[in-house]
Design a protein around this motif. Structure first.
Motif, PDB file in Angstrom:
ATOM      1  N   ARG A   1       0.803  -1.216   0.000  1.00  0.00           N
ATOM      2  CA  ARG A   1       0.000   0.000   0.000  1.00  0.00           C
ATOM      3  C   ARG A   1       0.838   1.269   0.000  1.00  0.00           C
ATOM      4  O   ARG A   1       0.477   2.260  -0.630  1.00  0.00           O
ATOM      5  CB  ARG A   1      -0.924   0.002   1.227  1.00  0.00           C
ATOM      6  N   TYR A   2       1.960   1.253   0.727  1.00  0.00           N
ATOM      7  CA  TYR A   2       2.651   2.516   0.969  1.00  0.00           C
ATOM      8  C   TYR A   2       4.109   2.562   0.527  1.00  0.00           C
ATOM      9  O   TYR A   2       4.712   3.630   0.507  1.00  0.00           O
ATOM     10  CB  TYR A   2       2.584   2.856   2.473  1.00  0.00           C
TER      11      TYR A   2
ATOM     12  N   VAL B   1       8.672   5.571   1.352  1.00  0.00           N
ATOM     13  CA  VAL B   1       7.224   5.752   1.255  1.00  0.00           C
ATOM     14  C   VAL B   1       6.889   6.433  -0.066  1.00  0.00           C
ATOM     15  O   VAL B   1       7.696   7.185  -0.628  1.00  0.00           O
ATOM     16  CB  VAL B   1       6.674   6.582   2.437  1.00  0.00           C
TER      17      VAL B   1
ATOM     18  N   THR C   1       2.483  10.549   0.404  1.00  0.00           N
ATOM     19  CA  THR C   1       2.012   9.834   1.589  1.00  0.00           C
ATOM     20  C   THR C   1       2.388  10.607   2.851  1.00  0.00           C
ATOM     21  O   THR C   1       3.534  10.986   3.033  1.00  0.00           O
ATOM     22  CB  THR C   1       2.629   8.429   1.668  1.00  0.00           C
TER      23      THR C   1
ATOM     24  N   VAL D   1       2.709  10.203   6.659  1.00  0.00           N
ATOM     25  CA  VAL D   1       2.765   9.197   7.718  1.00  0.00           C
ATOM     26  C   VAL D   1       2.896   9.899   9.072  1.00  0.00           C
ATOM     27  O   VAL D   1       3.860  10.625   9.302  1.00  0.00           O
ATOM     28  CB  VAL D   1       3.951   8.231   7.516  1.00  0.00           C
TER      29      VAL D   1
ATOM     30  N   GLU E   1      -2.576   5.817   6.623  1.00  0.00           N
ATOM     31  CA  GLU E   1      -1.832   6.966   6.156  1.00  0.00           C
ATOM     32  C   GLU E   1      -2.611   7.682   5.066  1.00  0.00           C
ATOM     33  O   GLU E   1      -3.302   7.065   4.267  1.00  0.00           O
ATOM     34  CB  GLU E   1      -0.457   6.548   5.595  1.00  0.00           C
TER      35      GLU E   1
ATOM     36  N   THR F   1      -2.855   9.441   1.670  1.00  0.00           N
ATOM     37  CA  THR F   1      -2.125   9.440   0.418  1.00  0.00           C
ATOM     38  C   THR F   1      -2.808  10.360  -0.577  1.00  0.00           C
ATOM     39  O   THR F   1      -3.929  10.810  -0.364  1.00  0.00           O
ATOM     40  CB  THR F   1      -2.055   8.020  -0.192  1.00  0.00           C
TER      41      THR F   1
ATOM     42  N   ASN G   1      -7.247   5.234  -0.639  1.00  0.00           N
ATOM     43  CA  ASN G   1      -6.808   3.839  -0.516  1.00  0.00           C
ATOM     44  C   ASN G   1      -7.997   3.018  -0.055  1.00  0.00           C
ATOM     45  O   ASN G   1      -8.332   3.005   1.113  1.00  0.00           O
ATOM     46  CB  ASN G   1      -5.667   3.760   0.494  1.00  0.00           C
TER      47      ASN G   1
END
Length: 299
Positions: free
Chosen positions: A209-210, A234, A238, A240, A252, A254, A258
């Motif tokens: 995902r990240y 990352v 993104t 975080v 997180e 983005t 997501n």
């Protein structure tokens, strides 16, 4: 002389009784309004410091502290339940909406390629639903202490390699390269195999995902423990919040939404690792995210 002394003793006793009764009345009022003041600290105090009364007040304060702690635990539990219901509703809604939309499209779509594509999307959404329900089930069993870990010696690096390798095609599709460093010898740790597999699967999902580009996996050995260290860059855009990543339902932010993240992966993983007597932490430096999983050495 005797009469004077007797009078003085009687006066002192009278003053003592008056002060004692006044203090008891004040304590009664304070105890009566205790529930209203608990949020601000409900401990009792004395103005007339009599030894026996002090002992009673000390005992009451111990009881008050215990009640306040139980009250705090109850309030936190209540908030967790509300958060769980809200998070569960939000997380299940996305794949359910996806399934509903494509199921409605299937009867009116004659193109066999599009129909196959829709069926694949529906199957993926169902898989996400099953994964989420498994996570919620595990989480419930852990937090209600129904899950007992079966700790056995397990080859740590072998387990990690096997799980990450099972995601090879997904990593390749996203341009993620996994490199194992300093891994010439395997390390044995005490862990529950099923739960350890779930933890590493969650780590892999988090990378999908990240993460972006190169990922390094290292095993750091100490006298009594082995630490798995996973470092990745990352994705651009993104955000975080390192202090929140182990919170329940945190995902997180983005630059694109997501829809696959439930926000339970790292929270659940941390709970599982702690249940195995280990520790899970994270660090963020510039665009490098480091995940550390520390487990006790096996025999």
């Amino acid at each position: 002389m005797i009469n004077w002394l007797l009078s003085a003793v009687l006066i002192l006793l009278l003053v003592y009784v008056i002060l004692l009764k006044r203090e008891l009345r004040r304590l009664k009022t304070t105890i009566t309004t205790l529930s209203e003041r608990q949020a601000y600290g409900g401990r009792l105090s004395l103005e007339f410091r009599e030894k026996n009364l002090l002992e009673v007040v000390d005992a009451l304060n111990v009881w008050i502290d215990e009640v306040e702690k139980k009250g705090q635990v109850y309030r936190e539990s209540e908030e967790n339940i509300k958060l769980t219901i809200a998070g569960l509703s939000h997380d299940l809604r996305t794949p359910l909406t996806t399934i509903k939309g494509y199921v409605q499209l299937l009867p009116i779509t004659e193109d066999p390629v599009k129909r196959a594509q829709y069926i694949t999307i529906i199957e993926q959404a169902i898989a996400r639903l099953l994964s989420m329900t498994d996570q919620f089930y595990d989480l419930t069993r852990i937090e209600t202490k129904q899950k007992e870990m079966e700790l056995r010696p397990i080859l740590f690096s072998t387990e990690v390699e096997e799980v990450l390798f099972s995601f090879y095609e997904q990593f390749r599709e996203r341009g993620i390269e996994i490199e194992f460093l300093a891994n010439s010898a395997d390390r044995t740790v005490l862990a529950d195999r099923i739960m350890l597999t779930r933890v590493i699967q969650n780590v892999a999902q988090n990378l999908l995902r990240y993460a972006e580009g190169h990922v390094t996996v290292t095993f750091l050995e100490a006298s009594d423990a082995v630490t798995l260290q996973v470092i990745n860059h990352v994705k651009p855009g993104t955000q975080v919040h390192i202090e929140k990543i182990f919170q329940r339902f945190y995902t997180e932010n983005t630059s694109r939404s997501n829809t696959e993240a439930s926000g339970l992966g790292l929270y659940l993983s941390k709970k599982l690792v702690e249940g195995m007597g280990g520790m899970m932490t994270a660090q963020l430096s510039d665009d490098k995210f480091t995940l550390l999983i520390k487990l006790k050495k096996g025999i």
